[in-house]
Write a protein that holds these residues in place. Sequence first.
Motif, short mmCIF file in Angstrom:
data_model
loop_
_atom_site.label_atom_id
_atom_site.label_comp_id
_atom_site.label_asym_id
_atom_site.label_seq_id
_atom_site.Cartn_x
_atom_site.Cartn_y
_atom_site.Cartn_z
N GLN A 235 0.78 -1.11 -0.06
CA GLN A 235 0.15 -0.12 -0.03
C GLN A 235 0.77 1.15 0.12
N PRO A 236 0.28 2.37 -0.38
CA PRO A 236 1.28 3.61 -0.37
C PRO A 236 1.16 3.86 1.17
N LEU A 237 2.19 4.67 1.51
CA LEU A 237 2.31 5.39 2.87
C LEU A 237 0.94 5.95 3.61
N GLN A 238 0.26 6.50 2.67
CA GLN A 238 -0.90 7.16 3.56
C GLN A 238 -2.04 6.66 2.38
N VAL A 239 -3.21 6.24 2.89
CA VAL A 239 -4.36 6.18 2.06
C VAL A 239 -5.47 7.08 2.55
N ARG A 240 -5.93 7.56 1.25
CA ARG A 240 -6.91 9.05 1.56
C ARG A 240 -8.24 8.20 2.27
N GLY A 241 -8.69 8.94 3.22
CA GLY A 241 -9.80 8.46 3.88
C GLY A 241 -9.83 7.47 5.03
N VAL A 242 -8.28 7.03 5.23
CA VAL A 242 -8.01 6.06 6.37
C VAL A 242 -7.20 6.95 7.51
N PRO A 243 -7.53 6.90 8.78
CA PRO A 243 -6.74 7.79 9.75
C PRO A 243 -5.77 7.07 10.21
N ALA A 244 -4.81 6.89 9.43
CA ALA A 244 -3.68 6.20 9.87
C ALA A 244 -2.33 6.57 8.79
N GLU A 245 -1.20 6.26 9.41
CA GLU A 245 -0.06 7.04 8.83
C GLU A 245 1.01 6.17 9.07
N ILE A 246 2.00 5.49 8.16
CA ILE A 246 3.15 4.87 8.27
C ILE A 246 4.35 5.60 8.85
N VAL A 247 5.01 5.22 9.94
CA VAL A 247 5.94 5.91 10.42
C VAL A 247 7.25 4.87 10.10
N LEU A 248 8.12 5.39 8.95
CA LEU A 248 9.18 4.81 8.72
C LEU A 248 10.51 5.36 9.54
N GLY A 249 11.38 4.45 9.83
CA GLY A 249 12.69 4.81 10.52
C GLY A 249 13.79 5.30 9.50
N PRO A 250 14.84 5.88 9.80
CA PRO A 250 15.71 6.51 9.11
C PRO A 250 16.40 5.91 7.84
N ASN A 251 16.30 4.42 8.21
CA ASN A 251 16.71 3.39 7.08
C ASN A 251 15.91 2.46 6.52
N ASP A 252 14.69 2.82 6.79
CA ASP A 252 13.53 1.64 6.53
C ASP A 252 12.73 2.35 5.49
N VAL A 253 12.69 1.42 4.48
CA VAL A 253 11.65 1.53 3.29
C VAL A 253 10.40 0.73 3.48
N ILE A 254 10.77 -0.63 4.13
CA ILE A 254 9.49 -1.49 4.08
C ILE A 254 9.54 -1.84 5.51
N THR A 255 8.32 -1.91 6.18
CA THR A 255 8.35 -2.22 7.71
C THR A 255 8.35 -3.54 7.83
N ASP A 256 8.56 -4.27 9.09
CA ASP A 256 8.50 -5.52 9.35
C ASP A 256 6.92 -6.08 9.15
N TRP A 257 5.91 -5.49 9.58
CA TRP A 257 4.71 -5.77 9.18
C TRP A 257 4.15 -5.78 7.70
N GLU A 258 5.02 -5.02 6.93
CA GLU A 258 4.58 -5.11 5.40
C GLU A 258 5.25 -6.19 4.96
N ILE A 259 6.60 -6.78 5.44
CA ILE A 259 6.81 -7.74 4.98
C ILE A 259 5.95 -9.12 5.39
N ASP A 260 5.08 -9.16 6.41
CA ASP A 260 4.40 -10.10 6.82
C ASP A 260 3.01 -9.84 5.79
N GLN A 261 2.82 -8.64 5.44
CA GLN A 261 1.70 -8.59 4.27
C GLN A 261 2.17 -8.98 2.99
N LEU A 262 3.42 -8.96 2.80
CA LEU A 262 3.81 -9.54 1.51
C LEU A 262 3.87 -10.75 1.43
N MET A 263 4.26 -11.52 2.70
CA MET A 263 4.14 -12.87 2.70
C MET A 263 2.70 -13.21 2.52
N ARG A 264 1.77 -12.83 3.23
CA ARG A 264 0.35 -13.09 3.07
C ARG A 264 -0.16 -13.03 1.65
#
Length: 545
Positions: free
Chosen positions: A393-422
Amino acid sequence: VCVSGTRLTAASIFLLCYIFSGCVWWYTTKIERASLGSVAPVFNFSRDHILPLQLRILIVDRFNSPSKEAIQDSLSPKFRRKGTILSFKVEQATADDILDKRLREMDEVTPSHSAMVDGDISRWLRSMPSTCSSCVSSDATFNLIIIPTKQEGRECEKVYLGSHRHAWTFVSSSLAWPSSCTESVASAIETFLAPPTHSPERDERAVVVSPSLRLSFSLLVQNPSEDDVRWKFTEAYQAFLAPTVEKLRPLLQIAVDSQILRFVSLKEKPQWDGAARVHHLRPEQLPYVRDADDWNLETASSLSPPLHFVLFVPSRSHSPLYIQNSKGQRAAGNTMLIPRWGSFSIHTPRLVPDALPHAASADRSNTTTLSTMDLLPVFEYWLGHLRLLLGLQPLQVRGVPAEIVLGPNDVITDWEIDQLMRYRSAAAMATVAKTSVSLVQLVSQLPGMPVLPRIQALHATALQLLDQASTALAQGNLLTAANASRLALQASNEAFFDPSMLAMLYFPDEHKLAVYIPMVLPVSVPVLVGFVREFKAWRSKRHRP
């Protein structure tokens, strides 16, 4: 009688040799057909299904924390109705000194550095067994942190999704658990953490699921006689892309290559904008920019689907060159995403009078080298496009009150790796089931096609791994499901695309008879007639007195 017997013996030998030759021919040309099963495997997994997620909700014990029962009762019906959560529990936990200090500072002012909070929560969760004896930390579990705050009007206004397997939100301590928080939390989880595995928009954009992937980076220089542009790709790759590739390696095999192509041009001629004194590629031109005949982007012969990332350097006559979006504005980063193909960027230098039209370092030999810092903006957009091409997913989705917080060296989060696995497991399982059905149908429609034992073994292995992946995915064992589905996809592809399984190599029995009868029948008739005649002659002479 002796002469007649000799003639009969010779005729018998001819007949026996003929029969023996037929047996040898039959044995050497017989078709070996190992059984693949009479029916196709029954596979009831649907890619439209929302794969379940293991969720743990932790309420930070400070001020007037919402009750566990209120959160449990409000979220259980929603998750149970949509099948989003495999299991979830609500617990209370006490923040450690560092996190508590951070939260007390945030009570005084509105937090602006979410990355700092993300780091503190990550460290707190890692130390959870020592601070909360009833809590069990697990990589397979996603943690949602409910943080009470003194500030009013912050009833889950936004859910912050951290770089690891956790998220947090704030709720005013003066209120009980409001219904707005239930909607915000459920919307964020269903959108980001457990989206449907089948999405038309994502499927049209993401690359085809395969056990392996090839990332191809190309620098295209239109006129190197004016300025021979080069780049420090190895340094840029190690600085910007290598950490992300290493993070993806447990999912799939990734190969990376780069090249520089010179004297290449665009298929569409850029349009001159006299008012702005720039060249543009208009939206209607963008689908036809790539020139497959002129751009030889394939660097290796491989079955892995490629993703191309192209940086185009226009000639001076076409500089500066910009990409226009559908609104007539310049595209962000002068880059465009090409679904299932990759990303296309244009290097737009700063034009300096009486100098080379490039901002990168240059020498008197008209050679320009793009440094690591010159390539930083391009790689930032390429990494964002890589996320989308992988199905995230994009880092922000219109209409969804959520925001992905990435670390300084992160492009893909751990939970996004889980999502890719699914996502990749579900797509691979659906492909394996379809391929297995097609293989069984192909064999049943062509009785003359041999099925070698190795095909049978590969087919059986694919079905066995398919069953393992389905069971593991239903239980939330993502890594096991990803590995099993990847191996199942590889085995099914090897079985289906085996050189011996080409339908064009085999013909029906009627065709074989039409070929062999004209050769065999003219020879067999004289042999049989001669044997019968000699046998009758020998028999008549034997009974003659």
